[in-house]
Write a protein that holds these residues in place. Structure first.
Motif, short mmCIF file in Angstrom:
data_model
loop_
_atom_site.label_atom_id
_atom_site.label_comp_id
_atom_site.label_asym_id
_atom_site.label_seq_id
_atom_site.Cartn_x
_atom_site.Cartn_y
_atom_site.Cartn_z
N ASP A 44 0.81 -1.22 0.00
CA ASP A 44 0.00 0.00 0.00
C ASP A 44 0.85 1.27 0.00
OD1 ASP A 44 1.00 -0.09 2.55
OD2 ASP A 44 -0.96 -0.29 3.54
N ARG A 45 2.18 1.12 -0.05
CA ARG A 45 3.06 2.29 -0.13
C ARG A 45 3.54 2.53 -1.57
NH1 ARG A 45 5.50 -0.49 4.08
NH2 ARG A 45 7.50 -0.61 2.99
N GLN A 46 2.94 1.84 -2.52
CA GLN A 46 3.33 2.04 -3.92
C GLN A 46 3.06 3.47 -4.36
OE1 GLN A 46 1.45 -0.84 -6.45
NE2 GLN A 46 2.58 -2.57 -5.62
N GLU A 47 3.87 3.92 -5.31
CA GLU A 47 3.76 5.30 -5.81
C GLU A 47 3.78 5.29 -7.33
OE1 GLU A 47 6.47 9.40 -5.88
OE2 GLU A 47 6.89 7.80 -4.43
N THR A 48 2.88 6.05 -7.93
CA THR A 48 2.85 6.18 -9.38
C THR A 48 3.80 7.29 -9.80
OG1 THR A 48 0.59 5.36 -9.57
CG2 THR A 48 1.44 6.66 -11.41
N LEU A 49 4.70 6.99 -10.71
CA LEU A 49 5.66 7.96 -11.25
C LEU A 49 5.17 8.43 -12.61
CD1 LEU A 49 8.91 5.95 -10.40
CD2 LEU A 49 7.72 7.63 -8.96
N VAL A 50 5.24 9.73 -12.85
CA VAL A 50 4.71 10.30 -14.09
C VAL A 50 5.78 11.12 -14.78
CG1 VAL A 50 2.94 11.77 -15.13
CG2 VAL A 50 2.39 10.39 -13.10
N ASP A 51 6.01 10.79 -16.05
CA ASP A 51 6.90 11.57 -16.91
C ASP A 51 6.00 12.42 -17.82
OD1 ASP A 51 8.56 12.57 -18.89
OD2 ASP A 51 9.77 10.76 -19.03
N HIS A 52 5.85 13.70 -17.48
CA HIS A 52 4.91 14.56 -18.19
C HIS A 52 5.35 14.86 -19.61
CE1 HIS A 52 2.40 15.21 -14.64
NE2 HIS A 52 3.51 15.35 -13.94
N ASP A 53 6.65 14.81 -19.88
CA ASP A 53 7.14 15.10 -21.24
C ASP A 53 6.62 14.08 -22.25
OD1 ASP A 53 8.50 17.29 -20.30
OD2 ASP A 53 10.41 16.21 -20.07
N TYR A 54 6.55 12.84 -21.84
CA TYR A 54 6.10 11.77 -22.74
C TYR A 54 4.67 11.31 -22.45
CZ TYR A 54 10.81 11.15 -24.63
OH TYR A 54 12.00 11.34 -25.27
N GLY A 55 4.07 11.81 -21.37
CA GLY A 55 2.75 11.30 -20.99
C GLY A 55 2.85 9.85 -20.58
N ALA A 56 3.91 9.51 -19.87
CA ALA A 56 4.19 8.13 -19.48
C ALA A 56 4.08 7.99 -17.97
CB ALA A 56 5.59 7.73 -19.94
N SER A 57 3.53 6.87 -17.52
CA SER A 57 3.42 6.63 -16.08
C SER A 57 3.69 5.16 -15.78
CB SER A 57 2.03 7.02 -15.56
OG SER A 57 1.02 6.21 -16.14
N ALA A 58 4.13 4.92 -14.56
CA ALA A 58 4.39 3.55 -14.11
C ALA A 58 4.16 3.49 -12.60
CB ALA A 58 5.82 3.12 -14.44
N THR A 59 3.63 2.37 -12.15
CA THR A 59 3.46 2.13 -10.72
C THR A 59 4.25 0.87 -10.37
OG1 THR A 59 1.22 3.05 -10.85
CG2 THR A 59 1.80 1.84 -8.85
N PRO A 60 5.52 1.04 -10.01
CA PRO A 60 6.34 -0.14 -9.68
C PRO A 60 5.74 -0.91 -8.51
CG PRO A 60 7.68 1.86 -9.90
CD PRO A 60 6.26 2.30 -9.87
N ASP A 61 5.96 -2.21 -8.49
CA ASP A 61 5.51 -3.02 -7.36
C ASP A 61 6.42 -2.87 -6.15
OD1 ASP A 61 3.25 -3.99 -8.63
OD2 ASP A 61 4.33 -5.67 -9.54
N GLY A 62 7.48 -2.10 -6.34
CA GLY A 62 8.39 -1.83 -5.24
C GLY A 62 9.84 -1.78 -5.71
N PHE A 63 10.72 -1.57 -4.74
CA PHE A 63 12.15 -1.51 -5.04
C PHE A 63 12.91 -2.29 -3.97
CE2 PHE A 63 10.23 2.22 -6.84
CZ PHE A 63 10.81 2.32 -8.09
N LEU A 64 13.92 -3.01 -4.40
CA LEU A 64 14.84 -3.69 -3.50
C LEU A 64 16.14 -2.88 -3.49
CD1 LEU A 64 15.95 -6.02 -1.76
CD2 LEU A 64 16.46 -7.23 -3.89
N ARG A 65 16.57 -2.48 -2.29
CA ARG A 65 17.79 -1.69 -2.18
C ARG A 65 18.82 -2.48 -1.37
NH1 ARG A 65 16.30 3.45 -3.97
NH2 ARG A 65 14.05 3.83 -3.92
N ILE A 66 19.94 -2.77 -2.03
CA ILE A 66 21.02 -3.55 -1.41
C ILE A 66 22.33 -2.80 -1.57
CG2 ILE A 66 22.23 -5.75 -1.32
CD1 ILE A 66 19.90 -7.07 -2.64
N ASP A 67 22.99 -2.50 -0.45
CA ASP A 67 24.32 -1.88 -0.47
C ASP A 67 24.37 -0.67 -1.41
OD1 ASP A 67 25.23 -3.80 1.29
OD2 ASP A 67 25.80 -5.18 -0.32
N GLY A 68 23.34 0.15 -1.36
CA GLY A 68 23.34 1.38 -2.14
C GLY A 68 22.82 1.25 -3.56
#
Length: 358
Positions: free
Chosen positions: A105-129
């Motif tokens: 429920d912490r997902q975030e929709t990212l919007v690229d207004h220049d291309y009218g493109a959007s994506a809602t990733p299912d999440g991110f894994l962050r390891i050692d930077g």
């Protein structure tokens, strides 16, 4: 069973039908987004037919989901709980730099207004930077366990990573495309997806083309060109097919007046025609093998007066299907019935003929 049970059983059956219909009607809750999705092309749409996508933007094609979307949400939610346990183990017990962000429920929709493109990733894994883009797919092993990863899912990940980079959100080192078996949640395949700048740029360009088009018909019918599997149920299916028929008819009418095709195109067509002809021969041979095996199975069952067989690998049943009702047109006309008011001309359709030169 007493006669008095009849009304009670009927009432119980009615309640069962009511509950079943109610469950289906409420099986999934429409996802609420903070941005206007009609203004952007989402990650799950980017590899779909541009006409179909544009139609969904300019017309109200919204829907509340179905059993498949509900399954996906439920499995994704459970997997996010697993991610939380993984994070606690590695960060607290092993003191390692690993955590998951923007999952569940912490997902975030990212919007690229220049291309009218959007994506809602299912999440991110962050390891050692380093950051890895996550995309989760639930699959039915009976129909979707082969030929993984699916091209449209790879495109979705590439598109999402491009939007992450362009919006300044993050610069993923790669994507992790996760397939989870819907019947065995421990059966998981994960495919690493390396960023492909050329593919990403092509997908962003496609999104802009869809957004800039005035109507769906200004775009290429990619679904139809790809064989039409995606066209089933599309509101534009009939329109696209009629347009294609009209275009091919126009080509055919003026065929004698057109200049010859370039040599490179002729060579490619010759190769493709040869591949097609070879495939037809192999198809005919496979059909003959199938028919011979079918006849032998029938003969064996009839010889042993059997209609059912259970082998180590197969269930075999030999039965009689009810014949289909047919219309005897000759008999109707012989009785003096005028059928002309009920006749209509069917829609034209493209026909490809390939014959070897003698």
């Amino acid at each position: 069973m007493s006669d008095e049970m009849g009304p009670e059983l009927a009432e119980t059956a009615a309640s069962a039908d009511f509950l079943r219909d109610a469950i289906i009607d409420h099986i999934d809750e429409p996802t609420k987004f903070k941005h206007d999705r009609s203004k952007t092309v989402g990650g799950s749409e980017i590899d779909s037919c541009p006409r179909k996508v544009k139609d969904s933007k300019v017309n109200d094609r919204s829907w509340g989901g179905n059993g498949y979307t509900a399954r996906g949400k439920g499995m994704e939610s459970a997997l996010c709980d697993v991610f939380a346990r993984i994070e606690r183990h590695y960060r607290i017990v092993k003191q390692q730099d690993l955590w998951f962000t923007q999952i569940g429920d912490r997902q975030e929709t990212l919007v690229d207004h220049d291309y009218g493109a959007s994506a809602t990733p299912d999440g991110f894994l962050r390891i050692d930077g380093e950051t890895y883009y996550l995309e989760i797919k639930s699959i039915d092993p009976r129909v979707a366990s082969k030929n993984l990863p699916k091209a449209r899912h790879v495109a979705q990940v590439q598109y999402g990573m491009a939007i992450c980079r362009r919006t300044g959100h993050s610069n993923p080192l790669g994507g992790l495309l996760i397939y989870q078996n819907a019947s065995d949640w421990a059966d998981i395949n994960i495919f690493p997806i390396a960023p492909d700048e050329e593919a990403q740029n092509a997908l962003l360009k496609r999104a802009k083309q869809i957004n800039d088009a005035k109507s769906p018909m200004d775009l290429e019918p990619m679904g139809l060109a790809a064989g039409g599997a995606e066209c089933a149920g599309c509101p534009l299916e009939a329109t696209c097919k009629q347009e294609r028929v009209a275009r091919i008819a126009a080509y055919d009418d003026g065929a004698d007046d057109r200049p010859p095709l370039p040599d490179a195109v002729i060579a490619e067509l010759d190769d493709l025609a040869r591949v097609r002809t070879t495939a037809l021969l192999e198809e005919a041979e496979a059909k003959a093998i199938k028919e011979r095996a079918t006849d032998q199975i029938r003969l064996l069952l009839e010889t042993h007066d059997a209609s059912v067989a259970q082998t180590p690998g197969f269930k075999i049943r030999y039965s009689v299907s009810k014949g289909r009702e047919t219309f005897d047109r000759k008999a109707a006309e012989a009785d003096g019935l005028d059928l002309s008011p009920y006749m209509r001309q069917g829609n034209g359709f493209p026909r490809l003929t390939v014959a070897e030169n003698e």
